[in-house]
Motif scaffolding. Sequence first.
Motif, PDB file in Angstrom:
ATOM      1  N   HIS A  18       0.872  -1.337  -0.031  1.00 20.80           N
ATOM      2  CA  HIS A  18       0.038   0.037   0.132  1.00 20.80           C
ATOM      3  C   HIS A  18       0.741   1.198  -0.145  1.00 20.80           C
ATOM      4  O   HIS A  18       0.666   2.139  -0.900  1.00 20.80           O
ATOM      5  CB  HIS A  18      -1.123   0.077   1.220  1.00 20.80           C
ATOM      6  CG  HIS A  18      -1.691   1.295   1.197  1.00 20.80           C
ATOM      7  ND1 HIS A  18      -1.473   2.572   1.978  1.00 20.80           N
ATOM      8  CD2 HIS A  18      -2.857   1.632   0.718  1.00 20.80           C
ATOM      9  CE1 HIS A  18      -2.422   3.357   1.749  1.00 20.80           C
ATOM     10  NE2 HIS A  18      -3.275   2.889   0.910  1.00 20.80           N
ATOM     11  N   ASP A  19       1.810   1.512   0.957  1.00 23.83           N
ATOM     12  CA  ASP A  19       2.411   2.612   1.116  1.00 23.83           C
ATOM     13  C   ASP A  19       3.528   2.917   0.126  1.00 23.83           C
ATOM     14  O   ASP A  19       4.112   3.908  -0.439  1.00 23.83           O
ATOM     15  CB  ASP A  19       3.106   2.731   2.437  1.00 23.83           C
ATOM     16  CG  ASP A  19       2.003   3.143   3.628  1.00 23.83           C
ATOM     17  OD1 ASP A  19       0.775   2.710   3.304  1.00 23.83           O
ATOM     18  OD2 ASP A  19       2.411   3.432   4.490  1.00 23.83           O
TER      19      ASP A  19
ATOM     20  N   PRO B  21     -10.156  -5.719   3.671  1.00 21.42           N
ATOM     21  CA  PRO B  21      -9.508  -4.391   3.439  1.00 21.42           C
ATOM     22  C   PRO B  21      -9.204  -3.706   4.603  1.00 21.42           C
ATOM     23  O   PRO B  21      -8.271  -3.199   4.882  1.00 21.42           O
ATOM     24  CB  PRO B  21     -10.469  -3.640   2.351  1.00 21.42           C
ATOM     25  CG  PRO B  21     -10.836  -4.827   1.706  1.00 21.42           C
ATOM     26  CD  PRO B  21     -11.230  -6.086   2.728  1.00 21.42           C
ATOM     27  N   ALA B  22     -10.245  -3.879   5.611  1.00 23.93           N
ATOM     28  CA  ALA B  22     -10.242  -3.036   6.865  1.00 23.93           C
ATOM     29  C   ALA B  22      -9.077  -3.775   7.799  1.00 23.93           C
ATOM     30  O   ALA B  22      -8.202  -2.919   8.377  1.00 23.93           O
ATOM     31  CB  ALA B  22     -11.498  -3.330   7.589  1.00 23.93           C
TER      32      ALA B  22
ATOM     33  N   CYS C 221      -6.288  -5.115   6.445  1.00 19.06           N
ATOM     34  CA  CYS C 221      -5.176  -4.674   5.667  1.00 19.06           C
ATOM     35  C   CYS C 221      -4.624  -3.155   6.169  1.00 19.06           C
ATOM     36  O   CYS C 221      -3.542  -2.843   6.331  1.00 19.06           O
ATOM     37  CB  CYS C 221      -5.313  -4.933   4.256  1.00 19.06           C
ATOM     38  SG  CYS C 221      -5.062  -6.719   3.974  1.00 19.06           S
ATOM     39  N   ARG C 222      -5.744  -2.216   6.402  1.00 19.38           N
ATOM     40  CA  ARG C 222      -5.532  -1.221   6.910  1.00 19.38           C
ATOM     41  C   ARG C 222      -4.834  -1.076   8.318  1.00 19.38           C
ATOM     42  O   ARG C 222      -3.846  -0.345   8.241  1.00 19.38           O
ATOM     43  CB  ARG C 222      -6.830  -0.312   6.943  1.00 19.38           C
ATOM     44  CG  ARG C 222      -6.884   0.936   5.943  1.00 19.38           C
ATOM     45  CD  ARG C 222      -8.278   1.715   5.999  1.00 19.38           C
ATOM     46  NE  ARG C 222      -9.083   1.549   4.939  1.00 19.38           N
ATOM     47  CZ  ARG C 222     -10.199   0.603   4.567  1.00 19.38           C
ATOM     48  NH1 ARG C 222     -10.497  -0.142   5.363  1.00 19.38           N
ATOM     49  NH2 ARG C 222     -10.353   0.629   3.222  1.00 19.38           N
ATOM     50  N   GLN C 223      -5.153  -1.816   8.997  1.00 17.49           N
ATOM     51  CA  GLN C 223      -4.859  -1.992  10.398  1.00 17.49           C
ATOM     52  C   GLN C 223      -3.479  -2.560  10.382  1.00 17.49           C
ATOM     53  O   GLN C 223      -2.657  -1.901  11.149  1.00 17.49           O
ATOM     54  CB  GLN C 223      -5.948  -3.153  11.432  1.00 17.49           C
ATOM     55  CG  GLN C 223      -7.012  -2.319  11.731  1.00 17.49           C
ATOM     56  CD  GLN C 223      -6.648  -0.920  12.606  1.00 17.49           C
ATOM     57  OE1 GLN C 223      -6.932   0.156  12.352  1.00 17.49           O
ATOM     58  NE2 GLN C 223      -5.988  -1.230  13.737  1.00 17.49           N
TER      59      GLN C 223
ATOM     60  N   ALA D 180      -1.263  -2.288   8.065  1.00 12.88           N
ATOM     61  CA  ALA D 180      -0.263  -1.287   7.409  1.00 12.88           C
ATOM     62  C   ALA D 180      -0.162  -0.128   8.714  1.00 12.88           C
ATOM     63  O   ALA D 180       1.025   0.266   8.647  1.00 12.88           O
ATOM     64  CB  ALA D 180      -1.114  -0.565   6.246  1.00 12.88           C
ATOM     65  N   SER D 181      -1.197   0.308   9.281  1.00 12.00           N
ATOM     66  CA  SER D 181      -1.081   1.180  10.453  1.00 12.00           C
ATOM     67  C   SER D 181      -0.076   0.823  11.511  1.00 12.00           C
ATOM     68  O   SER D 181       0.582   1.587  11.967  1.00 12.00           O
ATOM     69  CB  SER D 181      -2.668   1.575  10.925  1.00 12.00           C
ATOM     70  OG  SER D 181      -2.322   2.492  11.823  1.00 12.00           O
TER      71      SER D 181
ATOM     72  N   PHE E  28      -6.158  -0.811  -0.684  1.00 13.65           N
ATOM     73  CA  PHE E  28      -6.364  -2.021   0.153  1.00 13.65           C
ATOM     74  C   PHE E  28      -7.366  -3.191  -0.374  1.00 13.65           C
ATOM     75  O   PHE E  28      -7.116  -4.253   0.083  1.00 13.65           O
ATOM     76  CB  PHE E  28      -6.893  -1.402   1.403  1.00 13.65           C
ATOM     77  CG  PHE E  28      -5.990  -0.801   2.263  1.00 13.65           C
ATOM     78  CD1 PHE E  28      -6.123   0.673   2.426  1.00 13.65           C
ATOM     79  CD2 PHE E  28      -4.682  -1.429   2.928  1.00 13.65           C
ATOM     80  CE1 PHE E  28      -4.898   1.189   3.267  1.00 13.65           C
ATOM     81  CE2 PHE E  28      -3.967  -0.676   3.613  1.00 13.65           C
ATOM     82  CZ  PHE E  28      -4.063   0.698   4.011  1.00 13.65           C
TER      83      PHE E  28
END
Length: 171
Positions: free
Chosen positions: A9-10, A27-28, A30-32, A34-35, A16
Amino acid sequence: AERVAFILHDVFRYPFAEVAEIVGRTPAACRQLASSARRRVRVARPSATPAARRAGIVREFKQAWEAKDIGALIGLLDPDATAIGDGGGLATTFLDPIEGGEQIAHAWVEIARRRPATMTFLECTVNGQPGLVARQDGVTVTVFAFDVEGDRIRRIWVVRNPEKLRLWTTG
Protein backbone atom coordinates in the motif's frame (compact mmCIF):
# COMPACT_ATOMS: atom_id res chain seq x y z
CA ALA A 1 1.08 -9.88 6.56
CA GLU A 2 1.82 -6.60 8.30
CA ARG A 3 4.94 -5.93 6.21
CA VAL A 4 3.26 -7.02 2.99
CA ALA A 5 0.28 -4.72 3.59
CA PHE A 6 2.58 -1.83 4.42
CA ILE A 7 4.87 -2.28 1.42
CA LEU A 8 2.13 -2.94 -1.12
CA HIS A 9 0.00 0.00 0.00
CA ASP A 10 2.51 2.64 1.11
CA VAL A 11 5.33 1.90 -1.31
CA PHE A 12 3.68 0.42 -4.38
CA ARG A 13 0.35 2.29 -3.92
CA TYR A 14 -1.93 -0.75 -4.18
CA PRO A 15 -5.46 -0.04 -2.95
CA PHE A 16 -6.37 -1.93 0.23
CA ALA A 17 -8.91 -3.99 -1.71
CA GLU A 18 -6.10 -5.46 -3.84
CA VAL A 19 -3.81 -5.86 -0.83
CA ALA A 20 -6.64 -7.80 0.87
CA GLU A 21 -6.83 -10.25 -2.06
CA ILE A 22 -3.07 -10.83 -1.95
CA VAL A 23 -2.84 -11.18 1.84
CA GLY A 24 -6.10 -13.10 2.26
CA ARG A 25 -7.63 -10.65 4.75
CA THR A 26 -10.30 -7.98 4.62
CA PRO A 27 -9.47 -4.47 3.41
CA ALA A 28 -10.16 -3.16 6.94
CA ALA A 29 -7.72 -5.69 8.42
CA CYS A 30 -5.09 -4.68 5.84
CA ARG A 31 -5.59 -1.03 6.80
CA GLN A 32 -4.88 -1.99 10.42
CA LEU A 33 -1.86 -4.08 9.43
CA ALA A 34 -0.35 -1.20 7.44
CA SER A 35 -1.07 1.23 10.29
CA SER A 36 0.64 -1.08 12.77
CA ALA A 37 3.67 -1.38 10.46
CA ARG A 38 3.89 2.42 10.17
CA ARG A 39 3.95 2.69 13.99
CA ARG A 40 6.73 0.10 14.20
CA VAL A 41 8.81 1.99 11.63
CA ARG A 42 8.40 5.27 13.56
CA VAL A 43 9.37 3.65 16.88
CA ALA A 44 12.35 1.80 15.35
CA ARG A 45 13.92 4.97 13.94
CA PRO A 46 16.71 6.22 16.16
CA SER A 47 16.36 9.81 17.22
CA ALA A 48 18.69 11.73 14.97
CA THR A 49 21.12 13.82 16.96
CA PRO A 50 22.31 16.63 14.67
CA ALA A 51 25.91 16.25 13.48
CA ALA A 52 26.98 19.50 15.16
CA ARG A 53 25.61 18.26 18.50
CA ARG A 54 27.37 14.87 18.12
CA ALA A 55 30.63 16.71 17.38
CA GLY A 56 30.05 18.92 20.42
CA ILE A 57 29.54 15.90 22.67
CA VAL A 58 32.74 14.28 21.39
CA ARG A 59 34.58 17.58 21.95
CA GLU A 60 33.20 17.82 25.51
CA PHE A 61 34.26 14.20 26.09
CA LYS A 62 37.80 14.98 24.89
CA GLN A 63 38.01 18.05 27.15
CA ALA A 64 36.69 16.15 30.19
CA TRP A 65 39.06 13.28 29.45
CA GLU A 66 42.10 15.56 29.18
CA ALA A 67 41.02 17.29 32.44
CA LYS A 68 40.54 13.86 34.10
CA ASP A 69 37.06 15.07 35.12
CA ILE A 70 35.21 11.89 36.15
CA GLY A 71 31.95 13.73 36.83
CA ALA A 72 31.87 15.34 33.40
CA LEU A 73 32.75 12.05 31.69
CA ILE A 74 29.97 10.23 33.54
CA GLY A 75 27.55 12.98 32.50
CA LEU A 76 28.45 12.50 28.83
CA LEU A 77 28.23 8.70 28.89
CA ASP A 78 24.98 6.77 28.84
CA PRO A 79 24.70 4.70 32.05
CA ASP A 80 24.57 1.57 29.84
CA ALA A 81 27.42 2.64 27.54
CA THR A 82 29.93 0.12 26.22
CA ALA A 83 33.57 0.59 25.20
CA ILE A 84 35.17 -2.01 22.94
CA GLY A 85 38.91 -2.19 22.28
CA ASP A 86 40.66 -3.73 19.27
CA GLY A 87 44.40 -4.24 19.54
CA GLY A 88 44.38 -7.25 17.23
CA GLY A 89 46.90 -8.92 19.52
CA LEU A 90 49.44 -6.38 18.24
CA ALA A 91 48.78 -3.42 20.54
CA THR A 92 47.84 -3.08 24.20
CA THR A 93 44.18 -2.43 24.93
CA PHE A 94 41.51 -3.70 27.29
CA LEU A 95 40.57 -7.29 26.45
CA ASP A 96 36.92 -7.32 27.46
CA PRO A 97 34.32 -4.64 26.69
CA ILE A 98 33.89 -2.10 29.45
CA GLU A 99 30.23 -1.91 30.43
CA GLY A 100 28.64 1.13 32.08
CA GLY A 101 29.27 4.85 31.86
CA GLU A 102 30.84 5.12 35.29
CA GLN A 103 33.24 2.23 34.63
CA ILE A 104 34.23 3.74 31.27
CA ALA A 105 34.83 7.16 32.88
CA HIS A 106 37.16 5.63 35.47
CA ALA A 107 39.01 3.64 32.79
CA TRP A 108 39.46 6.75 30.63
CA VAL A 109 40.84 8.76 33.56
CA GLU A 110 43.33 5.96 34.19
CA ILE A 111 44.30 6.06 30.49
CA ALA A 112 44.78 9.85 30.78
CA ARG A 113 47.07 9.39 33.77
CA ARG A 114 49.29 7.00 31.79
CA ARG A 115 49.27 9.02 28.59
CA PRO A 116 52.72 9.89 27.27
CA ALA A 117 53.47 13.62 27.14
CA THR A 118 54.08 13.36 23.38
CA MET A 119 50.56 12.06 22.68
CA THR A 120 47.96 14.45 21.23
CA PHE A 121 44.25 13.98 20.57
CA LEU A 122 42.65 15.41 17.46
CA GLU A 123 38.99 15.71 16.58
CA CYS A 124 38.44 13.91 13.28
CA THR A 125 35.72 12.31 11.24
CA VAL A 126 35.74 8.56 11.85
CA ASN A 127 33.44 6.41 9.70
CA GLY A 128 31.45 9.52 8.80
CA GLN A 129 30.90 10.48 12.45
CA PRO A 130 32.73 12.75 14.91
CA GLY A 131 35.62 10.89 16.52
CA LEU A 132 39.08 11.26 17.99
CA VAL A 133 42.52 10.26 16.82
CA ALA A 134 45.49 9.82 19.17
CA ARG A 135 48.88 10.61 17.68
CA GLN A 136 52.25 10.05 19.22
CA ASP A 137 55.26 11.66 17.58
CA GLY A 138 53.13 12.33 14.49
CA VAL A 139 51.98 8.70 14.12
CA THR A 140 48.37 7.64 14.63
CA VAL A 141 48.29 5.08 17.44
CA THR A 142 44.57 4.96 18.27
CA VAL A 143 41.29 5.86 16.60
CA PHE A 144 38.16 6.39 18.71
CA ALA A 145 34.73 6.07 17.11
CA PHE A 146 31.60 7.12 19.00
CA ASP A 147 27.92 6.26 18.82
CA VAL A 148 25.99 9.24 20.19
CA GLU A 149 22.27 8.99 20.92
CA GLY A 150 20.52 12.06 22.18
CA ASP A 151 23.00 13.86 24.43
CA ARG A 152 24.91 10.77 25.55
CA ILE A 153 27.63 8.49 24.22
CA ARG A 154 26.31 4.93 23.91
CA ARG A 155 29.35 3.17 22.45
CA ILE A 156 33.04 3.81 22.00
CA TRP A 157 35.17 1.73 19.67
CA VAL A 158 38.90 1.96 20.32
CA VAL A 159 41.04 0.76 17.42
CA ARG A 160 44.72 0.27 18.27
CA ASN A 161 45.44 -2.59 15.87
CA PRO A 162 48.27 -1.24 13.69
CA GLU A 163 47.03 -3.26 10.71
CA LYS A 164 43.71 -1.39 10.85
CA LEU A 165 45.43 1.96 11.41
CA ARG A 166 47.53 1.88 8.25
CA LEU A 167 45.23 4.32 6.44
CA TRP A 168 45.42 6.68 9.42
CA THR A 169 49.20 6.62 9.81
CA THR A 170 50.79 9.91 8.85
CA GLY A 171 54.37 9.64 9.98
